[in-house]
Design a protein around this motif. Structure first.
Motif, PDB file in Angstrom:
ATOM      1  N   ALA A  73     -45.518   5.737  49.915  1.00 26.14           N
ATOM      2  CA  ALA A  73     -46.061   5.109  48.712  1.00 26.14           C
ATOM      3  C   ALA A  73     -45.226   3.936  48.220  1.00 26.14           C
ATOM      4  CB  ALA A  73     -46.186   6.153  47.599  1.00 26.14           C
ATOM      5  N   LEU A  74     -44.081   3.707  48.839  1.00 19.90           N
ATOM      6  CA  LEU A  74     -43.200   2.629  48.382  1.00 19.90           C
ATOM      7  C   LEU A  74     -43.706   1.272  48.857  1.00 19.90           C
ATOM      8  CD1 LEU A  74     -39.640   4.146  49.013  1.00 19.90           C
ATOM      9  CD2 LEU A  74     -41.110   4.353  46.982  1.00 19.90           C
ATOM     10  N   ALA A  75     -43.522   0.275  47.999  1.00 22.15           N
ATOM     11  CA  ALA A  75     -43.813  -1.102  48.385  1.00 22.15           C
ATOM     12  C   ALA A  75     -42.740  -1.584  49.363  1.00 22.15           C
ATOM     13  CB  ALA A  75     -43.848  -1.997  47.145  1.00 22.15           C
ATOM     14  N   PRO A  76     -43.015  -2.649  50.126  1.00 20.63           N
ATOM     15  CA  PRO A  76     -42.021  -3.138  51.100  1.00 20.63           C
ATOM     16  C   PRO A  76     -40.649  -3.408  50.492  1.00 20.63           C
ATOM     17  CG  PRO A  76     -44.140  -4.179  51.493  1.00 20.63           C
ATOM     18  CD  PRO A  76     -44.300  -3.374  50.249  1.00 20.63           C
ATOM     19  N   ALA A  77     -40.627  -3.994  49.294  1.00 19.38           N
ATOM     20  CA  ALA A  77     -39.340  -4.274  48.656  1.00 19.38           C
ATOM     21  C   ALA A  77     -38.614  -2.980  48.306  1.00 19.38           C
ATOM     22  CB  ALA A  77     -39.551  -5.121  47.403  1.00 19.38           C
ATOM     23  N   GLN A  78     -39.345  -1.963  47.871  1.00 19.19           N
ATOM     24  CA  GLN A  78     -38.733  -0.679  47.545  1.00 19.19           C
ATOM     25  C   GLN A  78     -38.197   0.011  48.787  1.00 19.19           C
ATOM     26  OE1 GLN A  78     -42.284   0.871  45.519  1.00 19.19           O
ATOM     27  NE2 GLN A  78     -41.071   1.067  43.644  1.00 19.19           N
ATOM     28  N   ARG A  79     -38.919  -0.092  49.893  1.00 28.28           N
ATOM     29  CA  ARG A  79     -38.445   0.500  51.145  1.00 28.28           C
ATOM     30  C   ARG A  79     -37.142  -0.156  51.595  1.00 28.28           C
ATOM     31  NH1 ARG A  79     -44.211   0.429  54.488  1.00 28.28           N
ATOM     32  NH2 ARG A  79     -45.394   1.727  52.999  1.00 28.28           N
ATOM     33  N   SER A  80     -37.092  -1.468  51.476  1.00 25.86           N
ATOM     34  CA  SER A  80     -35.877  -2.191  51.870  1.00 25.86           C
ATOM     35  C   SER A  80     -34.703  -1.788  50.983  1.00 25.86           C
ATOM     36  CB  SER A  80     -36.130  -3.692  51.792  1.00 25.86           C
ATOM     37  OG  SER A  80     -34.952  -4.418  52.083  1.00 25.86           O
ATOM     38  N   GLN A  81     -34.955  -1.680  49.685  1.00 30.73           N
ATOM     39  CA  GLN A  81     -33.898  -1.278  48.759  1.00 30.73           C
ATOM     40  C   GLN A  81     -33.422   0.140  49.057  1.00 30.73           C
ATOM     41  OE1 GLN A  81     -35.124  -1.086  44.658  1.00 30.73           O
ATOM     42  NE2 GLN A  81     -33.031  -0.988  43.878  1.00 30.73           N
ATOM     43  N   ALA A  82     -34.353   1.044  49.337  1.00 30.32           N
ATOM     44  CA  ALA A  82     -33.998   2.421  49.645  1.00 30.32           C
ATOM     45  C   ALA A  82     -33.160   2.491  50.921  1.00 30.32           C
ATOM     46  CB  ALA A  82     -35.263   3.266  49.785  1.00 30.32           C
ATOM     47  N   ALA A  83     -33.593   1.782  51.951  1.00 28.05           N
ATOM     48  CA  ALA A  83     -32.862   1.800  53.222  1.00 28.05           C
ATOM     49  C   ALA A  83     -31.465   1.213  53.065  1.00 28.05           C
ATOM     50  CB  ALA A  83     -33.648   1.028  54.288  1.00 28.05           C
ATOM     51  N   ASP A  84     -31.327   0.129  52.310  1.00 32.19           N
ATOM     52  CA  ASP A  84     -30.008  -0.487  52.100  1.00 32.19           C
ATOM     53  C   ASP A  84     -29.068   0.465  51.365  1.00 32.19           C
ATOM     54  OD1 ASP A  84     -30.888  -2.758  53.358  1.00 32.19           O
ATOM     55  OD2 ASP A  84     -31.269  -3.881  51.501  1.00 32.19           O
ATOM     56  N   ALA A  85     -29.580   1.133  50.332  1.00 31.05           N
ATOM     57  CA  ALA A  85     -28.739   2.049  49.565  1.00 31.05           C
ATOM     58  C   ALA A  85     -28.321   3.255  50.402  1.00 31.05           C
ATOM     59  CB  ALA A  85     -29.478   2.505  48.306  1.00 31.05           C
ATOM     60  N   LEU A  86     -29.261   3.816  51.160  1.00 31.67           N
ATOM     61  CA  LEU A  86     -28.942   4.962  52.011  1.00 31.67           C
ATOM     62  C   LEU A  86     -27.952   4.574  53.108  1.00 31.67           C
ATOM     63  CD1 LEU A  86     -32.504   6.548  52.336  1.00 31.67           C
ATOM     64  CD2 LEU A  86     -30.590   7.377  50.951  1.00 31.67           C
ATOM     65  N   THR A  87     -28.115   3.378  53.667  1.00 26.45           N
ATOM     66  CA  THR A  87     -27.191   2.900  54.696  1.00 26.45           C
ATOM     67  C   THR A  87     -25.780   2.748  54.129  1.00 26.45           C
ATOM     68  OG1 THR A  87     -28.956   1.714  55.863  1.00 26.45           O
ATOM     69  CG2 THR A  87     -26.690   1.024  56.304  1.00 26.45           C
ATOM     70  N   ALA A  88     -25.680   2.168  52.935  1.00 32.01           N
ATOM     71  CA  ALA A  88     -24.373   1.965  52.314  1.00 32.01           C
ATOM     72  C   ALA A  88     -23.677   3.295  52.055  1.00 32.01           C
ATOM     73  CB  ALA A  88     -24.528   1.183  51.019  1.00 32.01           C
ATOM     74  N   LEU A  89     -24.422   4.279  51.557  1.00 38.83           N
ATOM     75  CA  LEU A  89     -23.825   5.577  51.256  1.00 38.83           C
ATOM     76  C   LEU A  89     -23.437   6.307  52.541  1.00 38.83           C
ATOM     77  CD1 LEU A  89     -23.203   7.068  48.601  1.00 38.83           C
ATOM     78  CD2 LEU A  89     -25.265   8.414  48.964  1.00 38.83           C
ATOM     79  N   GLN A  90     -24.259   6.173  53.578  1.00 43.05           N
ATOM     80  CA  GLN A  90     -23.945   6.812  54.853  1.00 43.05           C
ATOM     81  C   GLN A  90     -22.695   6.190  55.479  1.00 43.05           C
ATOM     82  OE1 GLN A  90     -24.311   5.564  58.214  1.00 43.05           O
ATOM     83  NE2 GLN A  90     -23.840   7.554  59.161  1.00 43.05           N
ATOM     84  N   GLN A  91     -22.546   4.876  55.385  1.00 44.29           N
ATOM     85  CA  GLN A  91     -21.357   4.209  55.914  1.00 44.29           C
ATOM     86  C   GLN A  91     -20.109   4.634  55.155  1.00 44.29           C
ATOM     87  OE1 GLN A  91     -22.261   0.034  55.714  1.00 44.29           O
ATOM     88  NE2 GLN A  91     -23.395   0.028  57.655  1.00 44.29           N
ATOM     89  N   LEU A  92     -20.232   4.744  53.837  1.00 43.57           N
ATOM     90  CA  LEU A  92     -19.092   5.172  53.041  1.00 43.57           C
ATOM     91  C   LEU A  92     -18.673   6.594  53.399  1.00 43.57           C
ATOM     92  CD1 LEU A  92     -17.099   4.614  50.762  1.00 43.57           C
ATOM     93  CD2 LEU A  92     -18.848   5.358  49.137  1.00 43.57           C
ATOM     94  N   HIS A  93     -19.641   7.452  53.643  1.00 46.11           N
ATOM     95  CA  HIS A  93     -19.336   8.831  54.008  1.00 46.11           C
ATOM     96  C   HIS A  93     -18.687   8.909  55.389  1.00 46.11           C
ATOM     97  CE1 HIS A  93     -19.746  13.200  53.995  1.00 46.11           C
ATOM     98  NE2 HIS A  93     -20.268  13.115  55.214  1.00 46.11           N
ATOM     99  N   SER A  94     -19.197   8.142  56.326  1.00 48.52           N
ATOM    100  CA  SER A  94     -18.694   8.202  57.705  1.00 48.52           C
ATOM    101  C   SER A  94     -17.331   7.540  57.849  1.00 48.52           C
ATOM    102  CB  SER A  94     -19.698   7.537  58.657  1.00 48.52           C
ATOM    103  OG  SER A  94     -20.953   8.191  58.594  1.00 48.52           O
ATOM    104  N   HIS A  95     -17.045   6.536  57.032  1.00 49.32           N
ATOM    105  CA  HIS A  95     -15.791   5.779  57.155  1.00 49.32           C
ATOM    106  C   HIS A  95     -14.999   5.849  55.848  1.00 49.32           C
ATOM    107  CE1 HIS A  95     -17.468   4.185  60.894  1.00 49.32           C
ATOM    108  NE2 HIS A  95     -18.561   3.881  60.220  1.00 49.32           N
ATOM    109  N   TRP A  96     -14.919   7.048  55.280  1.00 54.48           N
ATOM    110  CA  TRP A  96     -14.290   7.235  53.964  1.00 54.48           C
ATOM    111  C   TRP A  96     -12.860   6.687  53.921  1.00 54.48           C
ATOM    112  CZ3 TRP A  96     -15.555   8.445  49.114  1.00 54.48           C
ATOM    113  CH2 TRP A  96     -14.547   8.851  48.238  1.00 54.48           C
ATOM    114  N   ASN A  97     -12.069   6.958  54.936  1.00 56.32           N
ATOM    115  CA  ASN A  97     -10.669   6.530  54.932  1.00 56.32           C
ATOM    116  C   ASN A  97     -10.506   5.046  55.235  1.00 56.32           C
ATOM    117  OD1 ASN A  97      -9.713   9.152  54.420  1.00 56.32           O
ATOM    118  ND2 ASN A  97      -9.866   9.686  56.597  1.00 56.32           N
TER     119      ASN A  97
END
Length: 332
Positions: free
Chosen positions: A68-92
């Protein structure tokens, strides 16, 4: 409000019950039931590349629907999830975590202007920083993170929580009165969430909200970007309550509802208003709500000047001039 159907009277409820029909009510919010325990159970792997891919493409992933997300919302969601996943994987590896968290907080309806150091120690397991000029998107029900916070929140980030009591041990190191937002880049299990809810019942001295990767993923799929959605899924697991049973004239703005016609009348620049009524009916709350709304316009100033009760004005039931009291001078 009653005439418009926004408020039901006690009489309406009694009539409905007597006639065996459904009493008047509002549509209940369903976000919490959708989030817990369902999404919390199925998303124990945290933020994965597949989850990010489905968010970007508007797909489905373990109970989360991004279609149900618009294209801009999908992009924002993917960017935020990617950033959080990178922070978790490379915490140190990342010492400056603020950029990665800002995208996630935006999904939670929390926007801010600046970041600053707290002066607290930052061991490898956690990091502290303050955010200022905080703006919550949409209506809020938690004054501690809204009107009472003065636009400032203290943020603690951590990769994982092994024990809820350990978490509160970390939080107790902060002796400030600022509300604390805990951001966990990993996930909390259903068991941990239940333990968090039990622990928070006895810890109402400091406002605390815990936002983990599961909650961020759920908020990404909702796509609203409203803090109200964040409140609905996190408040049951928080050391925060919107209710102030001891409040009188200090009622938070978040807890003031309705009275739109009365507010408009008080704020009308044409003429004056006289507000009267019995005790404990919300006269002062209405005036303070009007004052707060008036101050939202730049260069507008509102003054509240209480009159002392010792003026001894016209007593109840007396229609004539005030009776002279001992020690007063009456001029004719």
């Amino acid at each position: 409000m009653i005439a418009q159907g926004d408020l039901a009277t006690a009489e309406e409820f009694l009539i409905a019950v007597r006639e065996g029909i459904e009493p008047p009510t509002t549509d209940p919010a369903t976000e919490f039931d959708e989030f817990f325990p369902g999404v919390c159970e199925t998303l124990q792997s945290g933020i994965t590349p597949e989850l990010i891919r489905q968010a970007a493409n508007g797909g489905l992933h373990q109970g989360l629907n991004f279609s149900a997300l618009a294209p801009a919302q999908r992009s924002q969601a993917a960017d935020a999830l990617t950033a959080l996943q990178q922070l978790h994987s490379h915490w140190n590896k990342f010492r400056d975590v603020n950029y990665y968290l800002k995208l996630a907080l935006r999904l939670a309806g929390i926007e801010y202007g600046k970041e600053s150091e707290t002066g607290l120690t930052t061991p490898p397991t956690r990091r502290w920083f303050d955010i200022t000029d905080v703006k919550l998107v949409g209506p809020s029900r938690l004054p501690q993170f809204g009107s009472d916070s003065d636009g400032r929140l203290r943020v603690m980030t951590t990769r994982a929580i092994s024990d809820v009591r350990t978490l509160f041990g970390w939080i107790q190191q902060d002796i400030s009165q600022l509300p604390v937002l805990v951001v966990v880049t990993g996930v909390l299990s259903v068991t941990q969430r239940r333990a968090l809810a039990r622990e928070c019942v006895t810890r109402r001295d400091k406002p605390v909200l815990v936002l983990d990767a599961t909650a961020v993923a759920f908020l990404a799929a909702r796509g609203t970007g409203l803090f109200a959605t964040t409140e609905r899924i996190l408040a049951p697991f928080s050391a925060v309550t919107p209710y102030f049973p001891e409040a009188s004239d200090t009622l938070p703005t978040e807890m003031f509802y309705g009275r739109s016609d009365e507010l408009s009348a008080v704020l009308d620049a044409q003429g004056s208003s006289i507000l009267y009524g019995g005790r404990r009916l919300g006269k002062l709350a209405l005036l303070k709500a009007a004052a707060a709304r008036y101050r939202q316009t730049r260069h507008h100033v509102s003054l509240y000047i209480p009159l002392p009760s010792g003026l001894r004005l016209t007593p109840p039931g007396h229609l004539g001039p005030p009776r002279p009291q001992p020690g007063t001078i009456r001029h004719r």
